[in-house]
Design a protein around this motif. Structure first.
Motif, short mmCIF file in Angstrom:
data_model
loop_
_atom_site.label_atom_id
_atom_site.label_comp_id
_atom_site.label_asym_id
_atom_site.label_seq_id
_atom_site.Cartn_x
_atom_site.Cartn_y
_atom_site.Cartn_z
N PHE A 112 29.48 2.29 10.41
CA PHE A 112 29.00 1.06 9.80
C PHE A 112 28.22 0.28 10.85
O PHE A 112 28.67 0.13 11.99
N ALA A 113 27.06 -0.18 10.46
CA ALA A 113 26.12 -0.75 11.42
C ALA A 113 26.62 -2.07 12.01
O ALA A 113 27.40 -2.80 11.41
N ALA A 114 26.12 -2.35 13.22
CA ALA A 114 26.30 -3.67 13.81
C ALA A 114 25.48 -4.67 13.01
O ALA A 114 24.44 -4.32 12.43
N LEU A 115 25.92 -5.91 12.99
CA LEU A 115 25.28 -6.94 12.18
C LEU A 115 24.91 -8.14 13.04
O LEU A 115 25.68 -8.56 13.90
N LEU A 231 29.26 -2.63 16.06
CA LEU A 231 29.24 -1.34 15.37
C LEU A 231 30.66 -0.84 15.11
O LEU A 231 31.54 -1.01 15.94
N THR A 232 30.87 -0.24 13.92
CA THR A 232 32.11 0.49 13.66
C THR A 232 31.92 1.93 14.13
O THR A 232 31.10 2.66 13.58
N ASP A 233 32.66 2.30 15.17
CA ASP A 233 32.50 3.62 15.81
C ASP A 233 33.84 4.35 15.68
O ASP A 233 34.78 4.11 16.45
N VAL A 238 40.98 10.81 15.69
CA VAL A 238 41.65 10.22 14.55
C VAL A 238 40.98 10.67 13.25
O VAL A 238 41.64 10.99 12.26
N THR A 239 39.65 10.69 13.27
CA THR A 239 38.90 11.11 12.07
C THR A 239 39.25 12.53 11.68
O THR A 239 39.43 12.84 10.49
#
Length: 251
Positions: A112-115, A231-233, A238-239
């Motif tokens: 998910f992108a940084a905002l 950013l969601t990294d 875990v993934t």
């Protein structure tokens, strides 16, 4: 200790679905999927609470406010969330997305992108609509700026890089026959890398400053950076475990 998170704030829009469970508050609705997120976390808590013999440890069910303004998570941490309830080994979040129903999307790495949200004030010289030659019209300046900002992604970001520049708000003037003395643009920028983010922010400032100079603005533009979310990294290890689990349960 595992933290499972759902955001629960709303947006300033009126719901138009007409559904039985639609928001009844004018101008406020869960239009970003947050009602779904809350429902899913409540259901997960119900399932886990009903089957304590199938798991061990501590579950932190976190219903996070103020996600839309990028302040809720920081406020909860500042309030001693981890000190009071324990530091999680892993944090799990989710978000609805425009993918087929019944589909789960899992992705390692940047997901998910940084905002960044940015307010820009463009200064003009106001006057009467019948005498535009005596003014510096901020509406014309704003219109030119909005169009030029559309070239940041299309002409300054590599096609292999993700970026979005959206002008979500444009405010100027109070009456049809009065030329205002300023206009305000509000921008939303989304990026996946700090390099692209820095380049886009620099391009925005360069373009806005140049357009103001071209229009003969009496003052330099003002930039207010008022929201940032990183950013969601997603952790690859875990993934991978989640994918194995989901595959075992859902096929």
């Amino acid at each position: 200790t595992v933290l499972v998170r759902a955001d629960m704030d709303a947006l300033p829009v009126t719901e138009a679905t007409g559904l039985a469970y639609a928001s009844e508050v004018a101008g406020v609705a869960h239009a970003c999927g947050h009602d779904v997120h809350v429902t899913c976390l409540l259901a997960a808590c119900e399932v886990l609470a009903a089957s304590p013999d199938t798991w061990s440890g501590t579950l932190l069910a976190v219903f996070q406010p103020a996600e839309e303004i990028g302040a809720g998570a920081r406020a909860m941490l500042a309030d001693g969330l981890y000190e009071r309830w324990g530091t999680p080994v892993v944090v799990l979040g989710q978000h609805v997305a425009p993918i087929p129903a019944g589909t789960i999307g899992v992705h390692a790495g940047p997901s998910f992108a940084a905002l960044d949200n940015l307010a820009i004030t463009l200064h003009g010289t106001g006057g009467h609509g019948s005498s535009p030659h005596t003014t510096v019209d901020p509406v014309v300046l704003a219109a030119a700026t909005v169009l030029r900002l559309q070239t940041v992604v299309s002409r300054e970001v590599a096609p292999s890089d993700f970026a979005v520049v959206t002008v979500g708000q444009l405010h100027a003037g109070t009456k049809a026959n009065i030329i205002a003395d300023h206009a305000v643009l509000e921008l939303n920028i989304r990026t996946y890398s700090e390099e692209v983010r820095s380049a886009i922010l620099a391009a925005i400032q360069r373009i806005v400053t140049a357009e103001c100079a071209a229009s003969g603005s009496p003052r330099d533009p003002e930039f207010e950076f008022y929201e940032h979310a990183p950013l969601t990294d997603n952790d690859p290890g875990v993934t991978a475990k989640l994918i194995d689990t989901f595959t075992g349960v859902f096929g």
